[in-house]
Design a protein around this motif. Sequence first.
Motif, mmCIF file in Angstrom:
data_model
loop_
_atom_site.group_PDB
_atom_site.id
_atom_site.type_symbol
_atom_site.label_atom_id
_atom_site.label_comp_id
_atom_site.label_asym_id
_atom_site.label_seq_id
_atom_site.Cartn_x
_atom_site.Cartn_y
_atom_site.Cartn_z
ATOM 1 N N THR A 290 -1.529 -28.305 -46.510
ATOM 2 C CA THR A 290 -1.565 -29.511 -47.333
ATOM 3 C C THR A 290 -1.457 -30.753 -46.455
ATOM 4 O O THR A 290 -2.197 -31.736 -46.639
ATOM 5 C CB THR A 290 -0.424 -29.495 -48.363
ATOM 6 O OG1 THR A 290 -0.561 -28.337 -49.198
ATOM 7 C CG2 THR A 290 -0.457 -30.742 -49.234
ATOM 8 N N ALA A 291 -0.552 -30.708 -45.492
ATOM 9 C CA ALA A 291 -0.381 -31.846 -44.578
ATOM 10 C C ALA A 291 -1.648 -32.072 -43.762
ATOM 11 O O ALA A 291 -2.073 -33.219 -43.545
ATOM 12 C CB ALA A 291 0.818 -31.606 -43.665
ATOM 13 N N GLU A 292 -2.259 -30.981 -43.309
ATOM 14 C CA GLU A 292 -3.473 -31.118 -42.495
ATOM 15 C C GLU A 292 -4.627 -31.674 -43.317
ATOM 16 O O GLU A 292 -5.428 -32.476 -42.819
ATOM 17 C CB GLU A 292 -3.842 -29.759 -41.904
ATOM 18 C CG GLU A 292 -4.669 -29.824 -40.634
ATOM 19 C CD GLU A 292 -3.871 -30.276 -39.416
ATOM 20 O OE1 GLU A 292 -4.495 -30.528 -38.362
ATOM 21 O OE2 GLU A 292 -2.634 -30.375 -39.510
ATOM 22 N N LEU A 293 -4.722 -31.274 -44.571
ATOM 23 C CA LEU A 293 -5.749 -31.827 -45.458
ATOM 24 C C LEU A 293 -5.535 -33.322 -45.634
ATOM 25 O O LEU A 293 -6.487 -34.111 -45.572
ATOM 26 C CB LEU A 293 -5.707 -31.125 -46.812
ATOM 27 C CG LEU A 293 -6.542 -31.732 -47.949
ATOM 28 C CD1 LEU A 293 -8.006 -31.855 -47.558
ATOM 29 C CD2 LEU A 293 -6.410 -30.899 -49.226
ATOM 30 N N ALA A 294 -4.286 -33.733 -45.844
ATOM 31 C CA ALA A 294 -3.982 -35.161 -45.995
ATOM 32 C C ALA A 294 -4.417 -35.937 -44.754
ATOM 33 O O ALA A 294 -5.085 -36.984 -44.855
ATOM 34 C CB ALA A 294 -2.489 -35.345 -46.250
ATOM 35 N N LEU A 295 -4.069 -35.427 -43.586
ATOM 36 C CA LEU A 295 -4.420 -36.112 -42.334
ATOM 37 C C LEU A 295 -5.930 -36.117 -42.118
ATOM 38 O O LEU A 295 -6.485 -37.076 -41.560
ATOM 39 C CB LEU A 295 -3.714 -35.443 -41.161
ATOM 40 C CG LEU A 295 -2.177 -35.545 -41.185
ATOM 41 C CD1 LEU A 295 -1.568 -34.712 -40.067
ATOM 42 C CD2 LEU A 295 -1.721 -36.996 -41.083
ATOM 43 N N GLY A 296 -6.620 -35.062 -42.585
ATOM 44 C CA GLY A 296 -8.073 -35.019 -42.474
ATOM 45 C C GLY A 296 -8.748 -36.043 -43.373
ATOM 46 O O GLY A 296 -9.731 -36.683 -42.980
ATOM 47 N N LEU A 297 -8.218 -36.210 -44.572
ATOM 48 C CA LEU A 297 -8.745 -37.247 -45.459
ATOM 49 C C LEU A 297 -8.564 -38.632 -44.836
ATOM 50 O O LEU A 297 -9.474 -39.471 -44.876
ATOM 51 C CB LEU A 297 -8.039 -37.177 -46.816
ATOM 52 C CG LEU A 297 -8.386 -35.985 -47.710
ATOM 53 C CD1 LEU A 297 -7.425 -35.911 -48.896
ATOM 54 C CD2 LEU A 297 -9.830 -36.072 -48.196
ATOM 55 N N LEU A 299 -8.254 -39.268 -41.649
ATOM 56 C CA LEU A 299 -9.104 -39.358 -40.459
ATOM 57 C C LEU A 299 -10.553 -39.653 -40.820
ATOM 58 O O LEU A 299 -11.265 -40.362 -40.099
ATOM 59 C CB LEU A 299 -9.010 -38.045 -39.673
ATOM 60 C CG LEU A 299 -9.782 -37.944 -38.358
ATOM 61 C CD1 LEU A 299 -9.267 -38.971 -37.348
ATOM 62 C CD2 LEU A 299 -9.656 -36.532 -37.777
ATOM 63 N N SER A 300 -11.016 -39.129 -41.944
ATOM 64 C CA SER A 300 -12.415 -39.324 -42.342
ATOM 65 C C SER A 300 -12.724 -40.768 -42.696
ATOM 66 O O SER A 300 -13.881 -41.189 -42.630
ATOM 67 C CB SER A 300 -12.743 -38.437 -43.542
ATOM 68 O OG SER A 300 -12.191 -38.977 -44.745
ATOM 69 N N GLN A 301 -11.704 -41.515 -43.112
ATOM 70 C CA GLN A 301 -11.849 -42.907 -43.548
ATOM 71 C C GLN A 301 -12.809 -43.054 -44.724
ATOM 72 O O GLN A 301 -13.407 -44.123 -44.925
ATOM 73 C CB GLN A 301 -12.294 -43.802 -42.381
ATOM 74 C CG GLN A 301 -11.184 -44.105 -41.388
ATOM 75 C CD GLN A 301 -10.000 -44.833 -42.058
ATOM 76 O OE1 GLN A 301 -10.131 -45.983 -42.467
ATOM 77 N NE2 GLN A 301 -8.863 -44.160 -42.148
ATOM 78 N N CYS A 302 -12.952 -41.975 -45.506
ATOM 79 C CA CYS A 302 -13.729 -42.040 -46.744
ATOM 80 C C CYS A 302 -12.791 -42.269 -47.919
ATOM 81 O O CYS A 302 -11.637 -41.830 -47.907
ATOM 82 C CB CYS A 302 -14.493 -40.728 -46.968
ATOM 83 S SG CYS A 302 -16.067 -40.629 -46.100
ATOM 84 N N GLY A 424 -11.416 -30.529 -38.740
ATOM 85 C CA GLY A 424 -12.358 -29.748 -39.539
ATOM 86 C C GLY A 424 -12.586 -30.353 -40.913
ATOM 87 O O GLY A 424 -13.706 -30.356 -41.434
ATOM 88 N N VAL A 425 -11.514 -30.889 -41.508
ATOM 89 C CA VAL A 425 -11.626 -31.560 -42.806
ATOM 90 C C VAL A 425 -12.527 -32.785 -42.691
ATOM 91 O O VAL A 425 -13.471 -32.971 -43.471
ATOM 92 C CB VAL A 425 -10.239 -31.964 -43.333
ATOM 93 C CG1 VAL A 425 -10.363 -32.817 -44.599
ATOM 94 C CG2 VAL A 425 -9.377 -30.736 -43.605
ATOM 95 N N ALA A 426 -12.235 -33.635 -41.688
ATOM 96 C CA ALA A 426 -13.009 -34.869 -41.510
ATOM 97 C C ALA A 426 -14.467 -34.574 -41.198
ATOM 98 O O ALA A 426 -15.376 -35.251 -41.708
ATOM 99 C CB ALA A 426 -12.377 -35.712 -40.399
#
Length: 479
Positions: A290-297, A299-302, A424-426
């Motif tokens: 969950t934390a990694e998904l948050a950081l990926g969102l 990081l994507s700046q979308c 990977g998320v970004a």
Amino acid sequence: MGKLQERKPACTERPRVLLLCSPCMGHLIPFVELARRLAADHGLAATLLFASATSPPSEQYLAVAAAAPDAVDLVALPVPPPDALPPGARERERAELAVASNIPRVRELARALAADAPLAALVVDMVGVRARGVAEEVGVPVYMFFTSPWMTLSLLLHLPGIDAARVGEHRDATEPIRLPGCVPIHAHDLPASMLADRSSSMYAGFVSMAKAMKQVDGILVNTTREIEPAVGDGMDGLELPVHPVGPLVWTRPAAEDRGHECMGWLDQQPRGSVVYVSFGSGGTLTWQQTAELALGLELSQCRFIWAVKRPHQSSANGAFFGTQNGEDTSLDFLPEGFMERTRGLGLVTRSWAPQTAILGHPSVGCFVTHCGWNSVLESVMNGVPMIMWPLYAEQNMNAAMMEVQVGVAVRAKVGLDRFISKEGVASAIQRAMVGEEAERMRKRASELREKSVHDLSKDGCATHALAQIANVWKCSSRK
């Protein structure tokens, strides 16, 4: 039953269909829509029996049932006693018990309905297929409404043969399972019940259910030939009529969702700029993921809307039967400072989110989904490309099909232990939102939306298929 009031069948001479749904949110949603269409479009009365696995049933589960129109009679079946469950029972075992313990009640209701008006058919899901004996007793056909894709149905119908021919465990197979018209099914994409030891009760129950599925009079599948052109291929020797009647998704009046905070926020965003993130009614991530998904969102700046659930360390379907009132609603599991750093960029909601309305909003550009079949169909019906993040059940198979065969999705890159990094998320978000690949997916998604909407129109093949089945049921009720 909370605010949900049981609706008693009214005296009617219209042939009545009895629908029995196991306590799976992903099954109840299309069952409600099927019952609605049978009553509204095909001249049948419909009574929907829905089982529950928790006491009390979750608010989300009751809300889905309550969404059925007044023309559909609702009957809530009682929860089995707590001591009836073996320690550590899995979700499928709990769902099966919720149905099995209520078969006497289903029999009683079927007889009462048959005495009041012609009973035309019993419709069950894959878990409820063991109630087929009730249909035999009252002299009506029994049909299964399969709420997952044809690819999964094909696997289950072929499973007894696969089981007899295979040596060793399915999880150790080096060659994929190849079914007519379907993408190859690799070992790591199989449902958990097939990855269990073949000597286990979990696997034995799965094979037993697959065998029971062949003992119905016909199968309705919540899919369309536009999504799965292979529907019906490979039926030789199975002697079962299969009818694609989808995509059947949850329909709600748009006005009911306009007041949700998500909709007002979306109105202020540019067209196609928002990533919608939801893992369905049952999917859960670990605290670390969950934390990694948050950081990926971040990081994507979308821009993003995230319908977040509290993490669950030991289960990817930790909310399978819904969440109970009183559950902790804090966001203390998100990375420190995440909410402050993304203020204005994203919206995080822990309340129920109106998913169909969100996916239908022009500001949404892609959907990060657990690949549950209802979510996939809702995305298809709104022409939204997907980032596939499968968690349980047949979701890995769905992801492979939608990416490789259908061409409207990308899969996030997974590492060790199926962990997806923030990078990977970004990266997946960038692939789905920007560039030639994203443009191809948007074009394909738009084409698929138009064809799927037509399938459900007055002249569409799904409408015709359901009309033909309804006519068969009416004729059987007159006999």
